[in-house]
Design an enzyme around this catalytic site. Structure first.
Site, PDB file in Angstrom:
ATOM      1  CE1 TYR A 135      29.469  41.238  54.034  1.00  0.00           C
ATOM      2  CE2 TYR A 135      28.063  40.996  55.948  1.00  0.00           C
ATOM      3  CZ  TYR A 135      29.067  41.657  55.275  1.00  0.00           C
ATOM      4  OH  TYR A 135      29.659  42.732  55.850  1.00  0.00           O
ATOM      5  CG  ASP A 222      32.325  56.658  47.229  1.00  0.00           C
ATOM      6  OD1 ASP A 222      31.106  56.570  46.968  1.00  0.00           O
ATOM      7  OD2 ASP A 222      33.175  56.887  46.362  1.00  0.00           O
ATOM      8  CG  ASP A 246      28.531  44.493  58.549  1.00  0.00           C
ATOM      9  OD1 ASP A 246      28.392  44.952  59.692  1.00  0.00           O
ATOM     10  OD2 ASP A 246      29.172  43.459  58.303  1.00  0.00           O
ATOM     11  CG  ASP A 250      29.455  48.557  63.246  1.00  0.00           C
ATOM     12  OD1 ASP A 250      28.287  48.156  63.421  1.00  0.00           O
ATOM     13  OD2 ASP A 250      30.453  47.912  63.597  1.00  0.00           O
TER      14      ASP A 250
END
Ligand code: NAD
Length: 363
Positions: A135, A222, A246, A250
């Protein structure tokens, strides 16, 4: 002590207003100051993070943040988009540690998309590194590919990188947080493919030597994504990088029923923090007073606990939220058959009422 209040865009304004009401009825002695951020600041001052807002955030002891993002500004130059404000605040305030608890509140077990037995009693903490990784890594941009599968073609590129001190400090946060909980840390990486995350794994393992009382295991991202929906209760503290954190946070949000329930704290090395719900500005429901304000109210509780050292007030706010849920009140995102559908303000009313009752009971 001073709290900077930055509501931002979309539902940010509606939900922060409810958290402010909760703060006011706690009867604590804090100065608050409100400022524009995100699309609202761009509209008024031509920049999503005006200097005055940044100075206020710097000078404050803690920041209460709503959300930024406005589809009207999706096509403008990236540096001026509303979302740059939150990235700028994290960077300028050096808020490197993002704490996102995912707690399945007992009355909401049925709001999860997973079977109740998989999520009932779920209590995990995701610690996401917030100021590094792909990022922020340079160089980045668009160019003519110098090599690769299509040399000469137009390409987009970013840089994934982590320096040793960045990994060390977030690992310390994770091990120390685990000591307040079940003393188990899962470090999530992609060490099998990415050099950056092999280095991450090596450094986390080194730091772990200082915490022999905490159990550490490593998991590829994963597999972690799969395990989170297969058996989420196996986790206590998850520590990971910015990009993986991130996405996984969620995912964890949905385990608890709704992203509208998830608070977060972003802390610097001294414990100063920015507190915000884990969700965005939700333009699809903005202005309709149906957004769930509880993630923001629970973020306020985290602020009281971590930055303002008001443990008792934090406990009271969390208990008031539980009481509102136990009374069967639900915003649409967590509504289910047999519960009462309410709007943003009514949910705020219920939390304030629970706090007022507890205050007069204690008094
Ligand atoms: P979002 O989190 O805003 O919304 C995702 C979904 O969750 C939507 O359906 C929304 O209605 C729902 N939702 C979110 N919060 C809710 C709440 N409190 N109550 C009920 N429902 C809620 O994510 P998105 O749609 O991907 O992004 C919208 C905007 O927010 C974009 O501009 C994005 O860049 C921005 N964003 C900002 C932040 C931040 O400010 N930290 C974080 C994420 C996204």
């Amino acid at each position: 002590m001073k709290i900077a209040i930055l509501p931002g865009d979309g539902i940010g304004v509606e939900i922060v207003a409810q958290a402010e009401r909760v703060l006011q009825c706690l009867d604590l002695c804090f100065e608050t100051e409100i400022a524009l951020v995100g699309g609202a600041a761009y509209a008024a001052h031509g920049h999503p993070l005006p200097e005055a807002t940044l100075q206020l955030a710097r000078a404050a002891d803690a920041v209460l943040f709503g959300a930024v993002g406005d589809p009207r500004y999706d096509a403008i130059e990236r540096a001026l988009r509303p979302e740059q404000a939150i990235l700028g605040l994290r960077k300028h305030l050096q808020l490197f540690a993002n704490l996102r608890p995912a707690l399945c509140h007992a009355p909401l077990t049925h709001a999860s998309s997973l079977r109740p037995e998989l999520v009932s009693g779920l209590d995990l903490l995701i610690i996401r590194e917030l100021t590094g990784d792909v990022y922020f890594g340079q160089p980045r941009g668009r160019r003519t590919a110098p090599d690769g599968a299509f040399p000469g073609a137009e390409e987009g590129f970013d840089t994934m990188r982590y320096a040793r001190p960045e990994i060390e400090r977030i690992a310390h946060v994770a091990f120390q947080a685990a000591r307040q909980r079940s003393r188990r840390v899962t470090s999530v990486d992609k060490a099998n493919v990415l050099e950056t995350f092999q280095f991450w794994r090596d450094v986390v393992t080194e730091v772990h030597a200082q915490y022999p009382d905490v159990e550490l295991n490593h998991m590829y991202v994963d597999n972690a994504a799969m395990q989170l929906v297969k058996a989420p209760k196996q986790f206590d503290v998850i520590v990971t990088g910015n990009l993986f954190g991130d996405i996984l946070s969620d995912e964890a949000a949905m385990l608890t029923g709704s992203i509208g329930m998830l608070p977060s704290a972003s802390l610097d090395a001294a414990g100063k923090g920015l507190y915000e719900p884990s969700h965005g500005s939700a333009p699809d429901i903005a202005g309709r007073s149906i957004a769930n304000p509880l993630a923001t109210i629970l973020s306020l509780a985290m602020m009281l606990r971590f930055s303002l050292h008001q443990e008792e007030a934090a406990d009271r706010v969390e208990a008031a939220v539980q009481q509102a849920l136990a009374a069967g009140l639900r915003t649409p995102d967590i509504w289910s058959e047999g519960t009462r559908r309410v709007g943003t303000v009514e949910m705020g009313d219920a939390v304030v009422a629970a706090l007022t009752t507890s205050a007069s009971f204690n008094g």
